[in-house]
Design an enzyme around this catalytic site. Structure first.
Site, PDB file in Angstrom:
ATOM      1  N   GLY A  60       4.492   1.314   8.711  1.00 22.43           N
ATOM      2  CA  GLY A  60       4.847   0.020   9.273  1.00 22.43           C
ATOM      3  C   GLY A  60       5.905  -0.724   8.485  1.00 22.43           C
ATOM      4  O   GLY A  60       6.253  -1.849   8.827  1.00 22.43           O
ATOM      5  N   CYS A  61       6.441  -0.109   7.433  1.00 27.38           N
ATOM      6  CA  CYS A  61       7.485  -0.744   6.637  1.00 27.38           C
ATOM      7  C   CYS A  61       8.823  -0.101   6.959  1.00 27.38           C
ATOM      8  O   CYS A  61       8.921   1.126   7.058  1.00 27.38           O
ATOM      9  CB  CYS A  61       7.198  -0.578   5.145  1.00 27.38           C
TER      10      CYS A  61
END
Length: 144
Positions: A60-61
């Site tokens: 998710g980064c």
């Protein structure tokens, strides 16, 4: 607990958040705050290269972020790294709040402080989502 794990500077997570708030308020604008956050990242303990793998990667980064957690004396300690300077600073900020705390304290420390400090709003959407993903990963380790 030794390097590469971050040791707490403040007595509690709440005290760490308050200290970070006070430090960020010393600066007049977000460019100066970003520079301060980048400097925080440069002071992180060395993260072992062998941990820069998919098993340690935070999903998710936008940038690559790696975290490792260890439990000692009923506290969770975290080590972290990113391949982007500002994100590395955000890792340092989160670890200052959460590393060296009990599972209960980590779970009780809502990452809404990221919004309260204006961090999420001051970042690009992708970076804001990324710092929230890091907080989720830390709290997930505590819940585990």
């Amino acid at each position: 607990m030794d390097a590469p794990f971050v040791l707490p500077q403040e007595e509690t997570a709440a005290a760490a958040i308050e200290a970070i708030r006070d430090e960020l308020e010393l600066f007049d604008d977000w460019m100066e705050r970003y520079q301060y956050i980048i400097e925080m990242g440069r002071k992180l303990p060395d993260f072992p290269k062998e941990w820069c793998d998919d098993a340690h990667r935070v999903p998710g980064c936008q940038s690559q972020v790696w975290l490792e957690a260890r439990e000692e004396n009923e506290s969770l300690y975290f080590a972290g790294l990113s391949d982007a300077a500002i994100v590395c600073g955000l890792v340092a900020l989160l670890l200052r709040v959460y590393s060296g705390r009990s599972r209960a304290e980590i779970m009780q420390t809502d990452p809404k402080f990221l919004h309260d400090l204006g961090l999420v709003q001051a970042l690009s959407t992708n970076r804001g989502n990324g710092v929230e993903a890091m907080a989720r990963a830390i709290r997930s380790a505590a819940a585990g």
